[in-house]
Structures are given as structure tokens and as C-alpha cells.
Scaffold this active site. Structure first.
Site, mmCIF file in Angstrom:
data_model
loop_
_atom_site.group_PDB
_atom_site.id
_atom_site.type_symbol
_atom_site.label_atom_id
_atom_site.label_comp_id
_atom_site.label_asym_id
_atom_site.label_seq_id
_atom_site.Cartn_x
_atom_site.Cartn_y
_atom_site.Cartn_z
ATOM 1 C CD GLU A 114 1.500 -5.388 5.773
ATOM 2 O OE1 GLU A 114 2.242 -6.356 6.033
ATOM 3 O OE2 GLU A 114 0.809 -5.328 4.739
ATOM 4 C CD GLU A 161 -2.555 -7.333 3.023
ATOM 5 O OE1 GLU A 161 -2.165 -6.201 2.655
ATOM 6 O OE2 GLU A 161 -3.154 -7.529 4.093
ATOM 7 N N GLY A 206 0.393 -4.952 0.848
ATOM 8 C CA GLY A 206 -0.786 -4.977 -0.025
ATOM 9 C C GLY A 206 -0.521 -5.694 -1.342
ATOM 10 C CB ALA A 257 -0.865 -0.021 1.251
HETATM 11 N N1 COA Z 1 4.601 3.063 -0.566
HETATM 12 C C1 COA Z 1 5.009 4.211 -1.116
HETATM 13 N N2 COA Z 1 6.126 4.318 -1.855
HETATM 14 C C2 COA Z 1 6.853 3.204 -2.039
HETATM 15 C C3 COA Z 1 6.492 1.970 -1.478
HETATM 16 C C4 COA Z 1 5.315 1.913 -0.717
HETATM 17 N N3 COA Z 1 4.874 0.791 -0.183
HETATM 18 N N4 COA Z 1 7.440 1.060 -1.807
HETATM 19 C C5 COA Z 1 8.346 1.700 -2.556
HETATM 20 N N5 COA Z 1 8.009 3.002 -2.706
HETATM 21 C C6 COA Z 1 8.721 4.060 -3.431
HETATM 22 C C7 COA Z 1 9.923 4.547 -2.663
HETATM 23 O O1 COA Z 1 9.519 5.521 -1.703
HETATM 24 C C8 COA Z 1 10.736 5.128 -3.771
HETATM 25 O O2 COA Z 1 10.197 6.376 -4.154
HETATM 26 P P1 COA Z 1 11.154 7.679 -4.379
HETATM 27 O O3 COA Z 1 12.073 7.256 -5.493
HETATM 28 O O4 COA Z 1 10.198 8.762 -4.759
HETATM 29 O O5 COA Z 1 11.870 7.889 -3.082
HETATM 30 C C9 COA Z 1 10.494 4.175 -4.925
HETATM 31 O O6 COA Z 1 9.273 3.516 -4.629
HETATM 32 C C10 COA Z 1 11.566 3.129 -5.101
HETATM 33 O O7 COA Z 1 11.743 2.442 -3.873
HETATM 34 P P2 COA Z 1 13.139 2.270 -3.113
HETATM 35 O O8 COA Z 1 12.846 2.046 -1.676
HETATM 36 O O9 COA Z 1 14.059 3.371 -3.477
HETATM 37 O O10 COA Z 1 13.671 0.914 -3.804
HETATM 38 P P3 COA Z 1 14.702 -0.141 -3.179
HETATM 39 O O11 COA Z 1 15.052 -1.062 -4.292
HETATM 40 O O12 COA Z 1 15.790 0.547 -2.446
HETATM 41 O O13 COA Z 1 13.843 -0.955 -2.087
HETATM 42 C C11 COA Z 1 11.902 -2.130 -1.248
HETATM 43 C C12 COA Z 1 12.777 -1.783 -2.485
HETATM 44 C C13 COA Z 1 10.681 -2.863 -1.783
HETATM 45 C C14 COA Z 1 12.695 -3.027 -0.308
HETATM 46 C C15 COA Z 1 11.483 -0.831 -0.510
HETATM 47 O O14 COA Z 1 10.954 0.069 -1.462
HETATM 48 C C16 COA Z 1 10.484 -1.025 0.577
HETATM 49 O O15 COA Z 1 10.811 -1.520 1.660
HETATM 50 N N6 COA Z 1 9.203 -0.603 0.329
HETATM 51 C C17 COA Z 1 8.160 -0.651 1.309
HETATM 52 C C18 COA Z 1 7.674 -2.054 1.511
HETATM 53 C C19 COA Z 1 6.591 -2.111 2.569
HETATM 54 O O16 COA Z 1 6.836 -1.898 3.737
HETATM 55 N N7 COA Z 1 5.364 -2.428 2.115
HETATM 56 C C20 COA Z 1 4.267 -2.587 3.001
HETATM 57 C C21 COA Z 1 3.474 -1.343 3.076
HETATM 58 S S1 COA Z 1 2.121 -1.512 4.194
#
Ligand code: COA
Length: 260
Positions: free
Chosen positions: A135, A115, A112, A66
């Protein structure tokens, strides 16, 4: 229908819905959830669509969760409403569609994202996929059905561990857990998923609809799945597809099912 955050294309009986926010790793914001609802509804109602495939654009992510930026300052009531609305519009909605939905998991499927993949009827993953429900690392719990569907798919102990550790598993571990049905190379993911869709499409869409309802009944509170099976089984006998399927068998020819 034109969308901002998704693509939807229908070809040869398959509607492919692609979440298309690669710069945000296809994170699900409110608008994307609404668009997905519309696209899934349209595909389900279309007689042209026999199978729906949902996937993510880009090489990195199916859906990374999400959109965290949207709910970071929510109140208790807003948080509850976010989960309720999301489940109604997308996650329960997809799980209860009677057109088969296959998730082609092409990278990160987190929160999400996992999910959504779990709401689909089954999953195929590319070998670079990573899945998890992180989460609790954000101080919240899965709110789009993850605490219910993950244990159903992988068992309670594994789900407890995945959710409590907020860790990710790779595609092969997901295969071993039964979370995905097959693992392919990234290049072969869509082709493999389409091949399975092709096998589904040879069968009666009307009977498949009944089968989905009966299988899902096992997971509904207060519903006896065996009774739903009996009812749906009986209903099949009143369909043109049943007449065609049985006549084709008896006449040693291939069935050409009329219904959806
Ligand atoms: N919500 C909003 N933005 C998200 C996102 C999310 N769940 N997951 C990734 N993004 C965005 C990042 O903020 C980033 O945006 P920016 O370039 O404007 O800063 C972009 O997507 C790329 O992500 P980034 O984190 O730079 O890539 P990465 O390869 O370093 O890491 C992940 C990849 C998936 C490990 C990391 O993005 C992450 O942990 N995301 C969140 C996962 C999460 O907790 N999901 C559950 C949400 S309830």
C-alpha cells in the site's frame, strides 16, 4: 445463492469459497466484498459446513488487493469509510467467525488479499505464492487490518520491514516467518488444505467454536483472554458434544459429535 464474483460450493462438510475475477487477479471490489460477506455468513450459519476454505480462481492470484480503480479518487471521509466498512463486512467478520476458516493461498496475496488471508484462522500456500502489503507504494497504508494482523503473525520488525518496503515475500519465506503453516505444490494445495479440514472435522465443532473465541480474545482490547478461556471451558461441560466425547473415550469408541 448465485454470485457474480465468487463461487461457493459445499461438499462433505467443507464450503469452498473461491474469489472469481481472474482477469483482475481477483481484486476485491465493493461487490465482491459484499458477496464474500454473504457467502461466509451463510456457510457459518449452515449446520452442513464444518470448515470453510477460501481461495482464488486461476493460477496466478489468490487476491491481488483491493480494487485500486474503485478508490483512486476518494476523499478522506470516503477512504475512512472504505476501511471501516470492509473490516466490518469481511476482515473482522471472517476473523471472528466460529467456523474454522483456512486460506489456501494460490498465488499473489497482496494488500487486501494478504489481509483476507490473515483474517482467516490460518493459511496454507502453494510454492508460487507471493505475499506483501504494497500500500505505501500507492501512497496509502493497509486499511483492512494489515497493520494489526501482520505484526501479530510475523512480529513487529518483520511487519515494519514488509510494510515500509512494500515488498513481496515468497511462500518459503512466509513459512519461515510463520505467516503460512505449510507450503505445497500448486496442484496439491486444495487437497492438502482439505486433508487438514478433514482432521478438524473429526473433532467437536462446538468445542472448536469455544477455542476460536478464547484464542481470539487474546487479541481484543480490554479483554482478558484467560477469563474468556475459563468461561468457554466451563461452557463446554454443558454441551452434548462434551458428553459424547468423554463417553466415547471411556467406552473406547470413536466419538460421533452431534453439534455445530
Ligand atoms: N486493483 C485493480 N485491478 C487490479 C489489481 C488491483 N489491486 N491488481 C491487478 N489488477 C488488474 C490489472 O489492472 C490488470 O487489469 P487489465 O488487464 O484490465 O489492465 C489485471 O488485473 C492483470 O494485472 P497485471 O498488472 O497486468 O498483471 P501482472 O502479472 O503484470 O502483475 C501484479 C501482477 C500483482 C504484480 C500487479 O497486478 C500489481 O501490482 N497489482 C496491484 C497490487 C497492489 O498494489 N495491491 C494493493 C492494493 S491496495
Amino acid at each position: 445463492m448465485s454470485y457474480q464474483n465468487i463461487l461457493s460450493e459445499t461438499d462433505n462438510g467443507i464450503t469452498t469459497i473461491t474469489i472469481n475475477r481472474p482477469s483482475k487477479l481477483n481484486a476485491l471490489n465493493r461487490e465482491t466484498i459484499q458477496e464474500l460477506h454473504t457467502a461466509f455468513k451463510e456457510a457459518d450459519e449452515s449446520s452442513e459446513t464444518k470448515v470453510i476454505i477460501v481461495t482464488g480462481s486461476g493460477e496466478k492470484a489468490f487476491v491481488a488487493g483491493a480494487d485500486i480503480s474503485e478508490f483512486a479518487d476518494f476523499s478522506v471521509a470516503e477512504g475512512g469509510n472504505l476501511a471501516a466498512k470492509g473490516q466490518e463486512l469481511l476482515f473482522d467478520f471472517v476473523a471472528n467467525l466460529t467456523t474454522p476458516v483456512i486460506a489456501a493461498v494460490n498465488g499473489f496475496a497482496l494488500g487486501g488479499g494478504l489481509e483476507l488471508a490473515m483474517a482467516a484462522h490460518f493459511r496454507i500456500a502453494s510454492d508460487n505464492a507471493k505475499m506483501g502489503l504494497p500500500e505505501v507504494s500507492l501512497g496509502v497504508i493497509p486499511g483492512y487490518g494489515g497493520t494489526q494482523r501482520l505484526p501479530q503473525l510475523v512480529g513487529k520488525g518483520r511487519a515494519m520491514e514488509m510494510i515500509m518496503t512494500a515488498g513481496m515475500i515468497d511462500a518459503n519465506q512466509a513459512l519461515q516467518y510463520g505467516l503460512v503453516n505449510q507450503v505445497t505444490t500448486p496442484e496439491a494445495l486444495i487437497e492438502t488444505t482439505e486433508k487438514i479440514a478433514g482432521k478438524i472435522m473429526k473433532n467437536s465443532s462446538v468445542a472448536i467454536k469455544s477455542a476460536i473465541k478464547a484464542i481470539n480474545a487474546n487479541y481484543e482490547d480490554g479483554v482478558n483472554g484467560f477469563n474468556v478461556e475459563i468461561e468457554e471451558f466451563g461452557n463446554c461441560f454443558g454441551t452434548e458434544d462434551f458428553k459424547e466425547g468423554t463417553q466415547a473415550f471411556l467406552n473406547k469408541r470413536k466419538a460421533n459429535f452431534p453439534g455445530k
